[in-house]
Design an enzyme around this catalytic site. Structure first.
Site, PDB file in Angstrom:
ATOM      1  N   HIS A  38      16.169  18.876 -41.812  1.00 22.32           N
ATOM      2  CA  HIS A  38      15.972  17.463 -41.403  1.00 22.32           C
ATOM      3  C   HIS A  38      17.027  17.120 -40.339  1.00 22.32           C
ATOM      4  O   HIS A  38      17.086  17.795 -39.327  1.00 22.32           O
ATOM      5  CB  HIS A  38      16.057  16.603 -42.672  1.00 22.32           C
ATOM      6  CG  HIS A  38      15.589  15.181 -42.524  1.00 22.32           C
ATOM      7  ND1 HIS A  38      14.947  14.678 -41.441  1.00 22.32           N
ATOM      8  CD2 HIS A  38      15.701  14.135 -43.390  1.00 22.32           C
ATOM      9  CE1 HIS A  38      14.673  13.396 -41.623  1.00 22.32           C
ATOM     10  NE2 HIS A  38      15.124  13.031 -42.801  1.00 22.32           N
ATOM     11  N   ASP A  42      15.237  17.728 -32.080  1.00 19.96           N
ATOM     12  CA  ASP A  42      16.586  18.232 -32.374  1.00 19.96           C
ATOM     13  C   ASP A  42      17.223  19.123 -31.320  1.00 19.96           C
ATOM     14  O   ASP A  42      18.315  19.638 -31.534  1.00 19.96           O
ATOM     15  CB  ASP A  42      16.582  18.892 -33.754  1.00 19.96           C
ATOM     16  CG  ASP A  42      16.505  17.786 -34.802  1.00 19.96           C
ATOM     17  OD1 ASP A  42      15.524  17.746 -35.552  1.00 19.96           O
ATOM     18  OD2 ASP A  42      17.412  16.929 -34.803  1.00 19.96           O
ATOM     19  N   HIS A  88       7.185  20.450 -36.978  1.00 19.81           N
ATOM     20  CA  HIS A  88       7.288  19.097 -37.530  1.00 19.81           C
ATOM     21  C   HIS A  88       6.138  18.909 -38.505  1.00 19.81           C
ATOM     22  O   HIS A  88       5.032  19.371 -38.280  1.00 19.81           O
ATOM     23  CB  HIS A  88       7.183  18.042 -36.403  1.00 19.81           C
ATOM     24  CG  HIS A  88       7.710  16.718 -36.811  1.00 19.81           C
ATOM     25  ND1 HIS A  88       6.992  15.836 -37.568  1.00 19.81           N
ATOM     26  CD2 HIS A  88       8.909  16.128 -36.597  1.00 19.81           C
ATOM     27  CE1 HIS A  88       7.698  14.753 -37.788  1.00 19.81           C
ATOM     28  NE2 HIS A  88       8.873  14.899 -37.212  1.00 19.81           N
TER      29      HIS A  88
HETATM   30  C1  SDX Z   1      13.347  16.019 -38.320  1.00 17.94           C
HETATM   31  O1  SDX Z   1       9.707  13.891 -40.923  1.00 17.94           O
HETATM   32  C2  SDX Z   1      10.295  13.492 -39.848  1.00 17.94           C
HETATM   33  O2  SDX Z   1       9.815  12.565 -39.190  1.00 17.94           O
HETATM   34  C3  SDX Z   1      11.601  14.174 -39.550  1.00 17.94           C
HETATM   35  C4  SDX Z   1      12.219  13.782 -38.231  1.00 17.94           C
HETATM   36  C5  SDX Z   1      12.665  12.352 -38.248  1.00 17.94           C
HETATM   37  O3  SDX Z   1      12.798  11.755 -37.164  1.00 17.94           O
HETATM   38  O4  SDX Z   1      13.019  11.861 -39.347  1.00 17.94           O
HETATM   39  O5  SDX Z   1      11.304  13.972 -37.158  1.00 17.94           O
HETATM   40  C6  SDX Z   1      13.472  14.591 -37.950  1.00 17.94           C
HETATM   41  O6  SDX Z   1      13.703  16.358 -39.410  1.00 17.94           O
HETATM   42  C7  SDX Z   1      12.720  16.968 -37.324  1.00 17.94           C
HETATM   43  C8  SDX Z   1      12.553  18.410 -37.909  1.00 17.94           C
HETATM   44  C9  SDX Z   1      13.924  19.077 -37.804  1.00 17.94           C
HETATM   45  N1  SDX Z   1      13.904  20.372 -38.499  1.00 17.94           N
HETATM   46  C10 SDX Z   1      13.935  21.514 -37.808  1.00 17.94           C
HETATM   47  O7  SDX Z   1      13.899  21.627 -36.599  1.00 17.94           O
HETATM   48  C11 SDX Z   1      14.047  22.748 -38.710  1.00 17.94           C
HETATM   49  C12 SDX Z   1      13.002  23.777 -38.276  1.00 17.94           C
HETATM   50  N2  SDX Z   1      11.677  23.281 -38.577  1.00 17.94           N
HETATM   51  C13 SDX Z   1      11.054  23.730 -39.796  1.00 17.94           C
HETATM   52  O8  SDX Z   1      11.948  23.905 -40.860  1.00 17.94           O
HETATM   53  C14 SDX Z   1       9.776  22.983 -40.117  1.00 17.94           C
HETATM   54  O9  SDX Z   1       9.033  22.958 -38.984  1.00 17.94           O
HETATM   55  C15 SDX Z   1       9.855  21.578 -40.690  1.00 17.94           C
HETATM   56  C16 SDX Z   1      10.767  21.500 -41.861  1.00 17.94           C
HETATM   57  C17 SDX Z   1      10.289  20.626 -39.641  1.00 17.94           C
HETATM   58  C18 SDX Z   1       8.441  21.212 -41.110  1.00 17.94           C
HETATM   59  O10 SDX Z   1       8.134  22.059 -42.187  1.00 17.94           O
HETATM   60  P1  SDX Z   1       6.674  22.154 -42.719  1.00 17.94           P
HETATM   61  O11 SDX Z   1       5.944  20.871 -42.539  1.00 17.94           O
HETATM   62  O12 SDX Z   1       6.725  22.764 -44.086  1.00 17.94           O
HETATM   63  O13 SDX Z   1       6.059  23.193 -41.706  1.00 17.94           O
HETATM   64  P2  SDX Z   1       4.550  23.507 -41.580  1.00 17.94           P
HETATM   65  O14 SDX Z   1       3.846  23.260 -42.872  1.00 17.94           O
HETATM   66  O15 SDX Z   1       4.050  22.804 -40.352  1.00 17.94           O
HETATM   67  O16 SDX Z   1       4.592  25.083 -41.304  1.00 17.94           O
HETATM   68  C19 SDX Z   1       3.396  25.713 -40.882  1.00 17.94           C
HETATM   69  C20 SDX Z   1       3.773  27.165 -40.674  1.00 17.94           C
HETATM   70  C21 SDX Z   1       4.399  27.830 -41.876  1.00 17.94           C
HETATM   71  O17 SDX Z   1       4.074  29.197 -41.744  1.00 17.94           O
HETATM   72  P3  SDX Z   1       2.957  29.851 -42.746  1.00 17.94           P
HETATM   73  O18 SDX Z   1       3.586  29.757 -44.139  1.00 17.94           O
HETATM   74  O19 SDX Z   1       1.713  28.983 -42.619  1.00 17.94           O
HETATM   75  O20 SDX Z   1       2.768  31.260 -42.264  1.00 17.94           O
HETATM   76  O21 SDX Z   1       4.764  27.258 -39.614  1.00 17.94           O
HETATM   77  C22 SDX Z   1       5.924  27.888 -40.139  1.00 17.94           C
HETATM   78  C23 SDX Z   1       5.892  27.701 -41.626  1.00 17.94           C
HETATM   79  O22 SDX Z   1       6.637  28.752 -42.260  1.00 17.94           O
HETATM   80  N3  SDX Z   1       7.058  27.195 -39.523  1.00 17.94           N
HETATM   81  C24 SDX Z   1       8.021  27.781 -38.827  1.00 17.94           C
HETATM   82  C25 SDX Z   1       8.843  26.752 -38.378  1.00 17.94           C
HETATM   83  N4  SDX Z   1       8.386  25.574 -38.796  1.00 17.94           N
HETATM   84  C26 SDX Z   1       7.269  25.865 -39.521  1.00 17.94           C
HETATM   85  N5  SDX Z   1       8.232  29.096 -38.546  1.00 17.94           N
HETATM   86  C27 SDX Z   1       9.343  29.356 -37.791  1.00 17.94           C
HETATM   87  N6  SDX Z   1      10.188  28.394 -37.315  1.00 17.94           N
HETATM   88  C28 SDX Z   1       9.966  27.104 -37.589  1.00 17.94           C
HETATM   89  N7  SDX Z   1      10.804  26.169 -37.090  1.00 17.94           N
END
Ligand code: SDX
Length: 403
Positions: free
Chosen positions: A242, A337, A281
């Site tokens: 996050h 980010d 996201h």
């Molecule tokens: C913020 O919610 C908000 O509005 C948050 C925010 C705000 O203003 O409050 O926007 C701020 O928190 C932005 C996000 C910051 N976090 C990061 O940058 C950390 C990296 N991102 C990931 O951890 C992830 O993308 C999340 C946590 C942001 C979202 O996670 P989800 O919703 O569980 O991801 P998803 O369901 O869309 O994933 C789909 C696929 C999965 O793979 P499969 O299991 O289907 O094979 O994409 C993969 C995930 O493993 N995946 C990633 C990835 N993000 C998702 N793989 C590699 N790198 C990534 N960054």
């Protein structure tokens, strides 16, 4: 000029994936996010302080309303001298987010009138001018003190005295002053950096029911004081998935090093050995509209600070990921980010970046909290249910016979 709309048309950086999305405009769900009015590549810039008023009270302030709001927030930016020993009790290398999270809860110990259940007061109720005035005061205090607590956490790291918030500066100007002031009488923050931070604060102010906003509401639904609820939100934001991601992005870029190391890193991500921080996201599945404004703000800041040496690696990573089927299939695009590159260029310590997310997000958390406290029918405690899917009946096995 504080309440003036300053319209800047920023040509969006388009790539083939955004081409269709941008031309069609943002999907309805994306338009739900109040903090960036990105309409068909026109970015209407609202001054951060007026934007804070808009988020909390639902409309931009009149000049008189803004005057009261700004004066109250800046008046309440001073933190009681009693807090100094509390801050000094942290090691010099304590993570600033841990300090700020603790300090927000600590503030709650001061303001007992904020805890109606303790004071036997009626809750904050619509139409009851006195209780609404008490609510507004907590809102002014938390917004005003957010920068001061952050600056105090920063000064703990530097081993320097705390700086009393100055008068006559903007919200971000006062923040930068408290951090960078080293005793010069004529110190004034760089206006370009002050405005860039104001833009980034606006971008980070609110974002619907993200993890930390939900935490604030879940916590606040028990009618605890708003300081404790906001402290809980700050703890949630701290995580690297996050708000901690802006720090994790830079650590990731440092670990990658040169642009030529990007392909190997991408492969490691695809093998799930690494996470691509700053990408993905839960809601945005095409692009995070804030990332375009971050990029524009970065250009403005880099003119003053010079480009960050990690920028080349960041661009190489962006380009590689945006073309790679693994990321396209999973709809992963840059999120807000990568702003860590701007904070790094501005000279903030790396572990201070999540604090720069928390300070403006106090506004969004308070907007959600206020809305919940004033909702029709009063506050209901948030109590999700679970479906038990564990083992059914089992015989008891005495501890001596368990393996
Ligand atoms: C913020 O919610 C908000 O509005 C948050 C925010 C705000 O203003 O409050 O926007 C701020 O928190 C932005 C996000 C910051 N976090 C990061 O940058 C950390 C990296 N991102 C990931 O951890 C992830 O993308 C999340 C946590 C942001 C979202 O996670 P989800 O919703 O569980 O991801 P998803 O369901 O869309 O994933 C789909 C696929 C999965 O793979 P499969 O299991 O289907 O094979 O994409 C993969 C995930 O493993 N995946 C990633 C990835 N993000 C998702 N793989 C590699 N790198 C990534 N960054």
């Amino acid at each position: 000029s504080a309440t003036a709309f300053k319209a800047i048309s920023a040509p969006r950086v388009k790539n083939e994936r955004e081409e269709n999305e941008t031309d069609k405009g943002l999907r309805v769900q994306d338009k739900g996010f109040l903090n960036t009015a990105v309409i068909r590549s026109e970015i209407t810039y609202i001054d951060g302080e007026a934007g804070a008023y808009l988020l909390i009270y639902g409309s931009l302030p009149s000049a008189a309303q803004f005057d009261v709001f700004q004066k109250e927030v800046m008046h309440h930016s001073v933190v009681h001298a009693d807090a100094a020993p509390f801050f000094r009790s942290f090691r010099y290398d304590a993570h600033p987010m841990a300090i700020v999270t603790s300090a927000l809860a600590y503030l709650g110990s001061y303001y007992s009138e904020a805890n109606p259940s303790l004071q036997g007061q009626t809750l904050f109720t619509k139409g009851d001018e006195n209780s609404l005035a008490i609510m507004d005061k907590q809102i002014y205090r938390l917004i005003g003190k957010a920068t001061t607590l952050a600056a105090m956490a920063y000064r703990v790291r530097q081993g320097r005295d705390f700086v009393t918030p100055p008068t006559g500066l903007s919200y971000t100007g006062s923040f930068l002053y408290q951090m960078d002031h080293l005793g010069e009488d004529d110190y004034r923050p760089n206006p370009v950096l002050e405005k860039a931070l104001d833009t980034l604060f606006l971008l980070h102010a609110d974002h619907e029911l993200n993890a930390s906003a939900t935490t604030v509401l879940q916590t606040g639904s028990s009618l605890v004081d708003p300081y404790s609820a906001i402290a809980a939100g700050c703890a949630s934001l701290y995580g690297p998935l996050h708000g901690g991601a802006n720090e994790a992005v830079i650590r990731m870029l440092i670990s990658i090093g040169k642009p030529e190391n990007v392909p190997a890193f991408i492969e490691a991500v695809k093998k799930r050995e690494k996470v691509l921080s700053g990408f993905g996201h839960r809601v945005y599945k095409t692009s995070d509209p804030r990332s375009f404004i971050v990029r524009k703000t970065a250009d403005e800041v880099f003119k003053i600070t010079g480009k960050d040496e990690l920028l080349e690696t960041a661009m190489a990573l962006h380009e590689a990921a945006m073309k790679d089927e693994y990321f396209i299939k999973r709809k992963l695009a840059p999120n807000v980010d990568f702003c860590g590159l701007i904070y790094r260029a501005m000279g903030f310590p790396l572990d201070f970046f999540p604090v720069l997310f928390a300070v403006p997000r106090v506004v969004g958390w308070l907007a959600h909290w206020r809305q919940m406290m004033l909702q029709d029918g009063g506050v209901k405690i948030w109590r999700p249910r679970q479906l038990y899917v564990g083992a059914s009946k089992r015989d008891y096995v005495p501890v001596g016979e368990r393996v």
